[in-house]
Design a protein around this motif. Structure first.
Motif, PDB file in Angstrom:
ATOM      1  N   GLY A  56      -5.615   7.890  -4.090  1.00 16.45           N
ATOM      2  CA  GLY A  56      -5.241   6.594  -3.548  1.00 16.45           C
ATOM      3  C   GLY A  56      -6.205   5.507  -3.989  1.00 16.45           C
ATOM      4  N   PHE A  57      -7.523   5.843  -4.027  1.00 16.25           N
ATOM      5  CA  PHE A  57      -8.510   4.886  -4.509  1.00 16.25           C
ATOM      6  C   PHE A  57      -8.207   4.475  -5.945  1.00 16.25           C
ATOM      7  CE2 PHE A  57     -11.524   7.400  -1.621  1.00 16.25           C
ATOM      8  CZ  PHE A  57     -11.272   6.577  -0.543  1.00 16.25           C
ATOM      9  N   VAL A  58      -7.920   5.472  -6.773  1.00 16.63           N
ATOM     10  CA  VAL A  58      -7.691   5.210  -8.195  1.00 16.63           C
ATOM     11  C   VAL A  58      -6.434   4.359  -8.388  1.00 16.63           C
ATOM     12  CG1 VAL A  58      -7.303   6.277 -10.444  1.00 16.63           C
ATOM     13  CG2 VAL A  58      -8.844   7.363  -8.798  1.00 16.63           C
ATOM     14  N   LEU A  59      -5.345   4.721  -7.691  1.00 19.11           N
ATOM     15  CA  LEU A  59      -4.088   3.992  -7.846  1.00 19.11           C
ATOM     16  C   LEU A  59      -4.198   2.567  -7.310  1.00 19.11           C
ATOM     17  CD1 LEU A  59      -1.522   6.770  -6.872  1.00 19.11           C
ATOM     18  CD2 LEU A  59      -1.870   5.779  -9.126  1.00 19.11           C
ATOM     19  N   LEU A  60      -4.863   2.409  -6.180  1.00 19.19           N
ATOM     20  CA  LEU A  60      -5.016   1.073  -5.609  1.00 19.19           C
ATOM     21  C   LEU A  60      -5.872   0.185  -6.511  1.00 19.19           C
ATOM     22  CD1 LEU A  60      -5.525   2.013  -1.846  1.00 19.19           C
ATOM     23  CD2 LEU A  60      -3.546   0.837  -2.834  1.00 19.19           C
ATOM     24  N   ALA A  61      -6.934   0.770  -7.082  1.00 21.26           N
ATOM     25  CA  ALA A  61      -7.774  -0.010  -8.003  1.00 21.26           C
ATOM     26  C   ALA A  61      -6.984  -0.408  -9.244  1.00 21.26           C
ATOM     27  CB  ALA A  61      -9.005   0.811  -8.388  1.00 21.26           C
ATOM     28  N   ALA A  62      -6.157   0.535  -9.741  1.00 20.70           N
ATOM     29  CA  ALA A  62      -5.324   0.214 -10.909  1.00 20.70           C
ATOM     30  C   ALA A  62      -4.309  -0.867 -10.566  1.00 20.70           C
ATOM     31  CB  ALA A  62      -4.614   1.474 -11.400  1.00 20.70           C
ATOM     32  N   ALA A  63      -3.746  -0.807  -9.366  1.00 14.75           N
ATOM     33  CA  ALA A  63      -2.776  -1.818  -8.944  1.00 14.75           C
ATOM     34  C   ALA A  63      -3.432  -3.185  -8.818  1.00 14.75           C
ATOM     35  CB  ALA A  63      -2.140  -1.402  -7.621  1.00 14.75           C
ATOM     36  N   ALA A  64      -4.676  -3.205  -8.370  1.00 14.40           N
ATOM     37  CA  ALA A  64      -5.391  -4.482  -8.289  1.00 14.40           C
ATOM     38  C   ALA A  64      -5.616  -5.054  -9.683  1.00 14.40           C
ATOM     39  CB  ALA A  64      -6.724  -4.284  -7.575  1.00 14.40           C
ATOM     40  N   GLY A  65      -5.905  -4.169 -10.655  1.00 13.31           N
ATOM     41  CA  GLY A  65      -6.118  -4.625 -12.020  1.00 13.31           C
ATOM     42  C   GLY A  65      -4.863  -5.195 -12.650  1.00 13.31           C
ATOM     43  N   THR A  66      -3.699  -4.788 -12.183  1.00 10.12           N
ATOM     44  CA  THR A  66      -2.433  -5.297 -12.722  1.00 10.12           C
ATOM     45  C   THR A  66      -1.932  -6.520 -11.972  1.00 10.12           C
ATOM     46  OG1 THR A  66      -1.067  -3.948 -11.253  1.00 10.12           O
ATOM     47  CG2 THR A  66      -1.778  -2.931 -13.323  1.00 10.12           C
ATOM     48  N   ALA A  67      -2.666  -6.932 -10.958  1.00  5.40           N
ATOM     49  CA  ALA A  67      -2.286  -8.079 -10.110  1.00  5.40           C
ATOM     50  C   ALA A  67      -1.073  -7.781  -9.241  1.00  5.40           C
ATOM     51  CB  ALA A  67      -2.043  -9.332 -10.943  1.00  5.40           C
ATOM     52  N   LEU A  68      -0.690  -6.495  -9.141  1.00  7.27           N
ATOM     53  CA  LEU A  68       0.362  -6.132  -8.192  1.00  7.27           C
ATOM     54  C   LEU A  68      -0.126  -6.299  -6.756  1.00  7.27           C
ATOM     55  CD1 LEU A  68       1.929  -2.908  -9.760  1.00  7.27           C
ATOM     56  CD2 LEU A  68       3.087  -5.086  -9.335  1.00  7.27           C
ATOM     57  N   LEU A  69      -1.426  -6.057  -6.552  1.00  7.99           N
ATOM     58  CA  LEU A  69      -2.022  -6.171  -5.224  1.00  7.99           C
ATOM     59  C   LEU A  69      -3.247  -7.068  -5.304  1.00  7.99           C
ATOM     60  CD1 LEU A  69      -1.909  -2.418  -4.053  1.00  7.99           C
ATOM     61  CD2 LEU A  69      -0.344  -4.253  -3.389  1.00  7.99           C
ATOM     62  N   ASP A  70      -3.455  -7.811  -4.258  1.00  9.64           N
ATOM     63  CA  ASP A  70      -4.627  -8.668  -4.169  1.00  9.64           C
ATOM     64  C   ASP A  70      -5.865  -7.812  -3.932  1.00  9.64           C
ATOM     65  OD1 ASP A  70      -5.735 -11.501  -3.841  1.00  9.64           O
ATOM     66  OD2 ASP A  70      -6.410 -10.499  -2.000  1.00  9.64           O
ATOM     67  N   ALA A  90       5.141  -4.092  -4.452  1.00 11.76           N
ATOM     68  CA  ALA A  90       3.793  -3.844  -3.937  1.00 11.76           C
ATOM     69  C   ALA A  90       3.826  -2.844  -2.776  1.00 11.76           C
ATOM     70  CB  ALA A  90       3.160  -5.152  -3.486  1.00 11.76           C
ATOM     71  N   ALA A  91       4.839  -2.972  -1.917  1.00 12.38           N
ATOM     72  CA  ALA A  91       4.957  -2.051  -0.783  1.00 12.38           C
ATOM     73  C   ALA A  91       5.171  -0.618  -1.256  1.00 12.38           C
ATOM     74  CB  ALA A  91       6.107  -2.479   0.119  1.00 12.38           C
ATOM     75  N   LEU A  92       5.964  -0.450  -2.319  1.00 12.94           N
ATOM     76  CA  LEU A  92       6.214   0.894  -2.856  1.00 12.94           C
ATOM     77  C   LEU A  92       4.937   1.499  -3.432  1.00 12.94           C
ATOM     78  CD1 LEU A  92       8.443   2.973  -3.306  1.00 12.94           C
ATOM     79  CD2 LEU A  92       8.818   1.971  -5.565  1.00 12.94           C
ATOM     80  N   VAL A  93       4.154   0.669  -4.151  1.00 16.03           N
ATOM     81  CA  VAL A  93       2.881   1.158  -4.703  1.00 16.03           C
ATOM     82  C   VAL A  93       1.931   1.555  -3.575  1.00 16.03           C
ATOM     83  CG1 VAL A  93       0.824   0.473  -5.981  1.00 16.03           C
ATOM     84  CG2 VAL A  93       3.078  -0.125  -6.855  1.00 16.03           C
ATOM     85  N   VAL A  94       1.856   0.720  -2.545  1.00 14.85           N
ATOM     86  CA  VAL A  94       0.984   1.023  -1.405  1.00 14.85           C
ATOM     87  C   VAL A  94       1.459   2.281  -0.692  1.00 14.85           C
ATOM     88  CG1 VAL A  94       0.279   0.220   0.888  1.00 14.85           C
ATOM     89  CG2 VAL A  94       0.189  -1.334  -1.061  1.00 14.85           C
ATOM     90  N   GLY A  95       2.776   2.407  -0.487  1.00 17.66           N
ATOM     91  CA  GLY A  95       3.309   3.582   0.201  1.00 17.66           C
ATOM     92  C   GLY A  95       2.996   4.865  -0.533  1.00 17.66           C
ATOM     93  N   PHE A  96       3.166   4.872  -1.866  1.00 15.66           N
ATOM     94  CA  PHE A  96       2.875   6.072  -2.641  1.00 15.66           C
ATOM     95  C   PHE A  96       1.378   6.356  -2.653  1.00 15.66           C
ATOM     96  CE2 PHE A  96       1.828   8.320  -6.551  1.00 15.66           C
ATOM     97  CZ  PHE A  96       2.709   9.400  -6.484  1.00 15.66           C
ATOM     98  N   SER A  97       0.556   5.323  -2.823  1.00 16.13           N
ATOM     99  CA  SER A  97      -0.899   5.506  -2.901  1.00 16.13           C
ATOM    100  C   SER A  97      -1.453   6.063  -1.598  1.00 16.13           C
ATOM    101  CB  SER A  97      -1.582   4.186  -3.243  1.00 16.13           C
ATOM    102  OG  SER A  97      -1.117   3.670  -4.475  1.00 16.13           O
ATOM    103  N   LEU A  98      -1.021   5.484  -0.470  1.00 16.67           N
ATOM    104  CA  LEU A  98      -1.517   5.953   0.826  1.00 16.67           C
ATOM    105  C   LEU A  98      -0.907   7.305   1.198  1.00 16.67           C
ATOM    106  CD1 LEU A  98      -1.491   2.671   2.959  1.00 16.67           C
ATOM    107  CD2 LEU A  98      -3.363   3.671   1.642  1.00 16.67           C
TER     108      LEU A  98
END
Length: 604
Positions: free
Chosen positions: A340-354, A114-122
């Protein structure tokens, strides 16, 4: 249903028309205006449009069009020229930024994935916001502007495979049934992508040729929309990203003869839908979180801006950039971006991020975007103030090598003269007050000294008392006149050749006694005018005669306008008289009028 749709459209348009111009006038940019408009009409404030999520899903077509336009501009030849900056500098920056932000997210308690996804997205920046800031300040062609474009281009490229991979990575159900379903999804995606590439290579040009042959702008525009939306849906049906399909279609058409027409047709849709996308993001921003946890939200925003600024400054210095360029890029690209919006929304859809965390991060990204125009304006003002202050670094003391020519200022204008003199092996000495410019041109083997050419001691050390010519190639009229006035008093034997930025600057130089003046845009504009006349069918020698007539008349007019310098009323009168006089000159010259009359009328 139709009435509700029209009412919502009216609300969006009214919000954009009322709010976006205010932000543009304040120098904050269109993107922030759209975000603010979304906040105003969204559930956080007025609640005029209830279905913010539905609007966001529809408006993501704007991202599809943005990727298509980026693909259109990614010509292979251009990518080859920029490959070092795009892939070398871009990969360095993305790696450093992602690592720093991922470590920070992991330190704050997120799991490593999750941290890696957040780091890349931001770590991704806002392409429309940055390009808008550079465009309105006319800095796109500057060195930091080119580097910023290279970074944004690499980020857009890097985001595409991540967007494409998220639906596959998210398929937990596929893994529960074994590897076969996942392998099937991968093969389907690869087949769809291959079909898009092969089909696009052999079908797109004939399709646009057919559309262009109809000579109907509407048909051509409809063909463009068909290609973009069709490519996007093909990738979506295959489980990949719509943006990947649109980007691929754009790249396939980048070398097409229809590229500019396609871009012109898609631009209104792209702009409106991107505006709608940013408004939808503003509508979904959880402003209530800012009221509930102001210190936490603002602290995360400040941390994001500082970490991104630090990573960008570090990457720029490692790449060999100057401190000034590092500071500009660090501030210019310190915000989060629309991807970043798109990636974070996609990550939320995969349950990687709350989803609660994603809402918080989207708010942080939105606030970081709001800080960029303000911070960049402050940085620009600080740099200008620093340039006007007396230099803290000691000026270079040029060695007197008995140069024949001294050049004050070594920008684009001075460098051309320097190359010619170097080729002729004529000794010359250069003084330039811009330390970053001096460091930059020295890397290419040019012998340039850091110093203020208006300082008599530096001029004397450079050999001004034995040189024959001084070329004042400084673009700033005030600095140029300061050099001229001091040199005329201290080194009267020097023949001064000066670059004039415009007619007013030329008049100032003439009043100071300088006779050898070149107005920087005049030769090039006259040369282009001559070529345009030749393109109309006028023989080259007659076109040259026309330009020579204009040049002689313009020189006489310049001298007459010098006589009324400072009197605006008489100056306007003199300009109008000169225009009528030029018309009379051309009418009386049979050689010119005969050839102009022979130009065919396109209406016949």
């Amino acid at each position: 249903m139709a009435t509700d749709l029209l009412v919502n459209a009216l609300i969006f348009l009214a919000a954009a028309v009322l709010i976006v111009p205010v932000f543009k006038r304040l120098g904050l940019g269109e993107v922030l205006g759209y975000l603010a408009a979304g906040v105003v009409i969204g559930p956080a404030l007025l609640g005029l449009v209830p279905d913010a999520e539905g609007v966001l899903q529809f408006s993501q077509v704007g991202i599809v069009f943005l990727l298509f336009v980026i693909g259109l501009e990614l010509k292979p030849a251009r990518l080859k020229v920029m490959r070092q900056a795009v892939f070398g500098f871009g990969s360095l920056q993305v790696a450093i930024t992602t690592a720093l932000l991922a470590l920070a997210a992991w330190w704050l308690g997120l799991a490593p994935a999750a941290a890696l996804v957040v780091g890349f997205s931001l770590g991704l920046c806002s392409t429309p916001l940055v390009l808008h800031l550079l465009g309105e300040r006319r800095e796109l062609a500057s060195r930091h502007g080119r580097h910023a474009f290279a970074l944004l281009l690499f980020q857009d490229l890097a985001a595409i495979p991540v967007l494409a991979a998220i639906p596959i990575i998210a398929a937990d159900a596929l893994m529960a049934d074994g590897a076969a379903p996942l392998l099937g999804e991968v093969l389907l995606a690869a087949g769809a992508f291959a079909a898009l590439i092969v089909g696009g290579r052999y079908l797109l040009r004939p399709l646009f040729h057919y559309a262009a042959a109809t000579r109907s702008r509407e048909v051509f525009a409809a063909t463009t929309l068909l290609v973009v939306i069709g490519a996007a849906l093909l990738m979506e049906l295959a489980g990949l990203s719509m943006a990947l399909g649109a980007f691929s279609a754009g790249v396939l058409l980048a070398d097409s003869e229809y590229r500019h027409s396609i871009e012109a047709d898609i631009e209104p849709f792209r702009g409106l839908l991107l505006g709608l996308f940013f408004m939808a993001v503003g509508m979904m921003a959880e402003i209530g979180l800012l009221a509930e946890r102001p210190l936490g939200v603002l602290g995360l925003t400040l941390g994001l801006v500082l970490l991104k600024g630090l990573s960008l400054a570090l990457a720029t210095r490692l790449y060999g950039g100057s401190w000034k360029g590092s500071a500009r890029l660090a501030v210019l690209l310190s915000q989060g971006g629309e991807f970043g919006f798109v990636l974070l929304a996609a990550a939320a859809g995969t349950a990687l991020l709350d989803q609660t965390l994603v809402d918080l991060l989207i708010l942080v990204v939105s606030l970081s975007m709001a800080t960029t125009p303000l911070l960049y304006r402050l940085l620009t003002a600080a740099l200008r103030y620093r340039e006007r202050r007396p230099a803290t670094r000691g000026y270079d003391r040029p060695d007197d090598e008995s140069p024949r020519i001294l050049i004050a200022g070594f920008g684009r204008f001075g460098q051309i003269m320097g190359r010619a003199l170097q080729g002729l092996k004529i000794p010359y000495t250069v003084l330039d007050i811009n330390a970053d410019q001096v460091a930059f041109v020295r890397r290419y083997g040019n012998k340039v000294h850091y110093g203020d050419a208006s300082r008599l001691d530096l001029l004397e050390a450079a050999g001004a008392d034995r040189a024959r010519v001084l070329v004042v190639a400084v673009g700033d009229p005030e600095a140029s006149m300061r050099i001229v006035e001091r040199v005329k008093r201290r080194f009267p034997h020097l023949t001064i050749y000066a670059r004039a930025r415009n007619r007013y600057h030329a008049h100032l130089l003439m009043r100071a006694g300088v006779t050898q003046i070149v107005r920087e845009l005049l030769p090039a504009s006259l040369e282009l005018t001559r070529d345009a006349l030749v393109g109309l069918g006028i023989p080259r020698d007659h076109a040259q005669h026309t330009i020579d007539t204009f040049r002689e008349h313009d020189e006489r007019a310049l001298l007459r306008q010098l006589e009324v310098f400072g009197n605006e009323k008489k100056l306007i009168q003199t300009i109008q008289e000169a225009a009528r006089e030029l018309e009379s000159l051309y009418e009386e010259d049979e050689e010119i009028t005969t050839r102009v009359e022979e130009i065919p009328d396109p209406r016949r």
